[in-house]
Scaffold this active site. Structure first.
Site, mmCIF file in Angstrom:
data_model
loop_
_atom_site.group_PDB
_atom_site.id
_atom_site.type_symbol
_atom_site.label_atom_id
_atom_site.label_comp_id
_atom_site.label_asym_id
_atom_site.label_seq_id
_atom_site.Cartn_x
_atom_site.Cartn_y
_atom_site.Cartn_z
ATOM 1 N N ASN A 9 0.872 -1.175 0.000
ATOM 2 C CA ASN A 9 0.000 0.000 0.000
ATOM 3 C C ASN A 9 0.907 1.222 0.000
ATOM 4 O OD1 ASN A 9 -1.798 2.048 0.492
ATOM 5 N ND2 ASN A 9 -2.354 1.395 2.565
ATOM 6 N N LYS A 11 0.128 4.270 -0.195
ATOM 7 C CA LYS A 11 -0.468 5.446 0.468
ATOM 8 C C LYS A 11 -0.240 6.699 -0.389
ATOM 9 C CE LYS A 11 0.024 3.070 4.830
ATOM 10 N NZ LYS A 11 0.227 3.126 6.267
ATOM 11 N N HIS A 96 -9.279 1.309 5.174
ATOM 12 C CA HIS A 96 -7.985 1.495 5.850
ATOM 13 C C HIS A 96 -8.181 2.426 7.055
ATOM 14 C CE1 HIS A 96 -3.843 2.494 6.696
ATOM 15 N NE2 HIS A 96 -3.512 1.419 6.007
ATOM 16 N N GLU A 98 -6.464 4.751 8.140
ATOM 17 C CA GLU A 98 -6.198 6.169 7.858
ATOM 18 C C GLU A 98 -7.424 6.833 7.243
ATOM 19 O OE1 GLU A 98 -2.631 5.394 5.686
ATOM 20 O OE2 GLU A 98 -1.650 4.821 7.567
ATOM 21 N N GLU A 168 -4.990 -4.764 10.657
ATOM 22 C CA GLU A 168 -3.948 -3.755 10.820
ATOM 23 C C GLU A 168 -4.183 -3.003 12.125
ATOM 24 O OE1 GLU A 168 -2.112 -2.664 6.737
ATOM 25 O OE2 GLU A 168 -3.720 -1.266 7.179
ATOM 26 N N GLY A 174 3.098 2.249 10.782
ATOM 27 C CA GLY A 174 4.077 3.319 10.607
ATOM 28 C C GLY A 174 4.794 3.701 11.899
HETATM 29 P P1 13P Z 1 3.362 0.314 7.637
HETATM 30 O O1 13P Z 1 3.860 -0.970 7.025
HETATM 31 O O2 13P Z 1 4.090 1.530 7.137
HETATM 32 O O3 13P Z 1 3.304 0.237 9.139
HETATM 33 O O4 13P Z 1 1.850 0.513 7.140
HETATM 34 C C1 13P Z 1 0.963 -0.552 7.199
HETATM 35 C C2 13P Z 1 -0.264 -0.178 6.473
HETATM 36 O O5 13P Z 1 -1.001 0.694 6.890
HETATM 37 C C3 13P Z 1 -0.545 -0.868 5.209
HETATM 38 O O6 13P Z 1 -1.833 -0.578 4.759
#
Ligand code: 13P
Length: 251
Positions: A9, A11, A96, A98, A168, A174
């Protein structure tokens, strides 16, 4: 046997030229990955069309990171499922954390999005997961169950053939703080049981459940060795082809 999947992903990262270069590197380095591991890259909207050209005819599948909750019309700034399929997308990520956290994505909206995506022939990677406060209060099972029930319980066993679930934990995204393999396995098994309660054991056994949250080449092996972890949804480490492919080589 359910599918092993490693999905990147991206982002809101990379320009279009950078994204094309990254996709080319993933295609090239992905040749080392055993054929039974599906590789997916989820890119920002402007990247989809040129990246579709790069991955066409290769083993790498293309995903969006979101889609509109309406079919078409006067919804400025939105991108419909038919636009996604028309550029060659096979998947979309939905729900997601976010998007839930920053853009007011609700389970109700997700039901509409999943409906439209499946009807258009897109496969869905539906994300669920608790935040730190919920984890510390021991509510992670309830939170994940509610997200699964509120969204996926509106669909059929047949629909589930085109749904992948990604667990997740928000506190691991992150942050460099990965869930331990035991923590992840425990909740993956619980998610599978939650799917089995509605769709039956056979469907639950066939549904791939991915782990996401600070997954990297150094911890992927231990995570992927767990019985109910079928792969990963990768953020930061998906922005470097060697790391992304290193994760895919961890099965
Ligand atoms: P990270 O691998 O950067 O922690 O992000 C995970 C994520 O949100 C994948 O959708």
């Amino acid at each position: 046997m359910r599918k092993h999947i490693v999905a990147g992903n991206w982002k809101m990262n990379t320009t279009v030229p950078e994204g094309i270069a990254l996709a080319k590197a993933v295609v090239e380095e992905g040749a080392q990955v055993p054929a039974d591991v599906e590789l997916i890259i989820a890119t920002p909207y402007p990247h989809l069309y040129p990246v579709a050209e790069v991955v066409k005819g290769t083993r790498v599948a293309l995903s969006a990171e979101n889609c509109a909750d309406k079919e078409k019309g006067a919804y400025t700034g939105e991108v419909s499922v038919s636009m996604l399929t028309s550029v060659g997308c096979q998947y979309t990520i939905l729900g997601h954390s976010e998007r839930r956290q920053y853009y007011g994505e609700t389970d109700e909206k997700l039901v509409e999005k999943v409906k439209l995506a499946l009807a258009a022939g897109l496969k869905v990677i539906l994300c669920v997961g608790e935040n730190l406060e919920e984890r510390e209060a021991g509510k992670h099972f309830d939170v994940c169950a509610a997200q699964i029930k509120n969204v996926l319980y509106n669909f059929t066993a047949e629909d589930m053939k085109n749904v992948v679930v990604a667990y997740e934990p928000v506190w691991a995204i992150g942050t460099g703080k990965t869930a331990t393999a035991e923590q992840a396995q425990e909740i993956h098994a619980f998610i599978r049981k939650t799917l089995a309660d509605k769709f039956g054991a056979a469907v639950a056994e066939e549904t791939s459940i991915l782990y996401g949250g600070s997954c990297k080449p150094s911890n992927a092996k231990e995570l992927f060795a767990q019985k109910d972890i079928d792969g990963g949804l990768i953020g930061g480490a998906a922005l470097k082809a060697p790391d992304f492919i290193g994760i895919a080589l961890s099965f």
